[in-house]
Design an enzyme around this catalytic site. Structure first.
Site, mmCIF file in Angstrom:
data_model
loop_
_atom_site.group_PDB
_atom_site.id
_atom_site.type_symbol
_atom_site.label_atom_id
_atom_site.label_comp_id
_atom_site.label_asym_id
_atom_site.label_seq_id
_atom_site.Cartn_x
_atom_site.Cartn_y
_atom_site.Cartn_z
ATOM 1 N N LYS A 35 0.849 -1.206 0.000
ATOM 2 C CA LYS A 35 0.000 0.000 0.000
ATOM 3 C C LYS A 35 0.884 1.257 0.000
ATOM 4 C CE LYS A 35 -0.196 -0.130 5.066
ATOM 5 N NZ LYS A 35 -0.985 -0.584 6.242
ATOM 6 N N ARG A 131 -10.879 0.568 14.386
ATOM 7 C CA ARG A 131 -10.825 1.235 13.083
ATOM 8 C C ARG A 131 -11.910 0.580 12.223
ATOM 9 N NH1 ARG A 131 -4.419 1.805 11.652
ATOM 10 N NH2 ARG A 131 -4.905 -0.136 10.549
ATOM 11 N N TYR A 261 16.633 29.662 8.079
ATOM 12 C CA TYR A 261 15.590 30.515 8.656
ATOM 13 C C TYR A 261 15.687 30.612 10.184
ATOM 14 C CZ TYR A 261 13.245 30.260 4.115
ATOM 15 O OH TYR A 261 12.943 30.349 2.787
ATOM 16 N N MET A 309 12.032 24.206 2.563
ATOM 17 C CA MET A 309 11.205 23.429 1.626
ATOM 18 C C MET A 309 12.052 22.605 0.657
ATOM 19 S SD MET A 309 8.183 24.666 -0.961
ATOM 20 C CE MET A 309 7.256 25.487 0.317
HETATM 21 C C1 PLP Z 1 -0.185 -1.591 6.811
HETATM 22 C C2 PLP Z 1 -0.814 -2.860 7.260
HETATM 23 C C3 PLP Z 1 -0.023 -4.023 7.468
HETATM 24 C C4 PLP Z 1 1.483 -4.033 7.407
HETATM 25 O O1 PLP Z 1 2.010 -3.690 8.673
HETATM 26 P P1 PLP Z 1 3.583 -3.700 8.959
HETATM 27 O O2 PLP Z 1 3.665 -3.298 10.382
HETATM 28 O O3 PLP Z 1 4.169 -2.683 8.045
HETATM 29 O O4 PLP Z 1 4.080 -5.065 8.680
HETATM 30 C C5 PLP Z 1 -0.681 -5.193 7.765
HETATM 31 N N1 PLP Z 1 -2.028 -5.235 7.886
HETATM 32 C C6 PLP Z 1 -2.805 -4.143 7.714
HETATM 33 C C7 PLP Z 1 -4.274 -4.272 7.865
HETATM 34 C C8 PLP Z 1 -2.218 -2.922 7.417
HETATM 35 O O5 PLP Z 1 -2.998 -1.841 7.272
#
Ligand code: PLP
Length: 368
Positions: A35, A131, A261, A309
């Site tokens: 992802k 969640r 800055y 930036m």
């Molecule tokens: C992002 C995610 C993972 C991966 O987690 P890691 O800690 O990076 O291994 C696994 N399961 C779900 C549902 C996630 O959202």
């Protein structure tokens, strides 16, 4: 030749990290989580490298990410689990993408979208994270409905899963117990999912009872540790991303010179300042001003003053440096570079955030 600013991705490290983790974890299935553009590393090349290392599934958050993998020609099983209202389930089903299900309403929408085909789903149980995922009161109803839909052939429950909070070992064990109640109930309702998955990288390593027959591996595949008290090397992993650039300007300045800055840094003595052409637009956290470490000429120096930036300054003292010299912000600590975790500590965040935030202006280059 190193580009002005680039993230070099070692795909062979991704493959080796998957192999290493598979050896430790030993589950028949591994879902490689790609992802967010493969945590900033590039989803498609990382997916291929993970499959080469023996991962047999890919995981994404949303359908668009999954479809992009299909468009690139990747035909392995893919699961995606975060669906906004109006998500295009029909497109996912047509593309053979498995769908995580977080409510009875979603299950129905997916069944309605099957369009004569069979939708493959993984039921997501909330075991404490609050969640998405179905809450325990609704499990019996969900499982019954899923069983009915399986019988009518519009869908197949290929998996049941949940996700841990990593709050503490005892919180994770409590969530595991809740998950086991869900599995027992699903079994009693007649569901026979082929894949059962709870653990991401941390629990896959530390909580053997959470492995079941499948784990979802993200951060570990990228060679980073999910633990505060263990490094990549401790886990036998190689960080896959090196963020680097080339010095854009060098100047010799007297003692007391203000830098960047707000002059939050002033030179103590006559000194050499090197300008590094990466800034917060490139994902270098401004919160790491005055602290983030970089490797120049074989030595580590902290950022001097504010990260801007597009650039920041490093006070290299009397070290001889020249325009065009290499600067490594983070990479593999085993070869002397700062780690993504060092930047995370400097910025008050986690290594996940450091690699995922690298901006579009930074060229990705793949080394094998
Ligand atoms: C992002 C995610 C993972 C991966 O987690 P890691 O800690 O990076 O291994 C696994 N399961 C779900 C549902 C996630 O959202």
């Amino acid at each position: 030749m190193t580009a002005f600013r680039e993230a070099v991705i070692d795909l062979d490290a991704v493959t080796r990290n998957i192999r290493t983790l598979r050896k430790v974890i030993g589950t028949p299935h591994v879902i490689a989580v790609v992802k967010a553009d493969g945590y900033g590393h590039g989803a498609v090349p990382v997916a291929r490298a993970a499959l080469a290392g023996g991962a047999d599934w890919l995981g994404t958050a949303d359908i668009q990410e999954a479809l992009a993998l299909r468009t690139a020609g990747i035909d392995s099983p893919i699961l995606c689990w975060l669906h906004p209202d109006g998500a295009d389930f029909a497109a996912a089903i047509r593309a053979g993408v498995d769908l995580g299900v977080s409510s009875a309403a979603q299950l129905q929408q997916i069944a309605d979208a099957a369009g004569g085909g069979t939708a493959h789903v993984h039921l997501k149980l909330d075991t404490g994270l609050s969640r998405n995922g179905v809450v325990e009161e609704d499990w019996a109803h969900l499982f019954r409905r899923a069983t009915d839909l399986e019988k009518s052939g519009v869908l197949r429950v290929r998996g049941i899963f949940s996700h841990l909070s990593n709050t503490s070992p005892s919180d994770d064990r409590a969530a595991l117990a809740v998950f086991n109640r869900g599995l027992a109930l699903a079994n009693a309702e007649g569901l026979r999912p082929g894949l059962v998955h709870l653990a991401a990288t941390a629990a896959a390593i530390d909580l053997p009872d959470a492995r079941f027959n499948t784990v979802r591996i993200g951060i570990g595949m990228y060679g980073l540790s999910p633990f505060d008290d263990r490094s990549s090397a401790d886990l036998g992993l190689t960080p896959a991303m090196t963020l680097r650039g080339r010095i854009a300007a060098v100047r010799r300045v007297p003692a007391g010179t203000g830098v960047s800055y707000s002059y939050t840094y002033r030179t103590a003595d006559e000194s050499t300042l090197a300008l590094v052409p990466l800034g917060y637009a490139d994902g270098v956290p401004r919160q790491a001003s005055g602290a983030g470490p970089v490797l120049i000429a074989g030595r580590q120096f902290p950022v001097a003053g504010r990260v801007a930036m597009d650039q920041f300054v490093v006070d290299v003292g009397d070290t001889a440096v020249a325009v065009g010299d290499d600067v490594i912000l983070f990479g593999d600590p085993a070869v002397g570079a700062p780690g993504a975790s060092d930047w995370a500590a400097a910025a008050g965040t986690i290594n996940y955030d450091i690699v995922t935030r690298i901006g579009a202006r930074v060229e990705r280059r793949y080394s094998e």
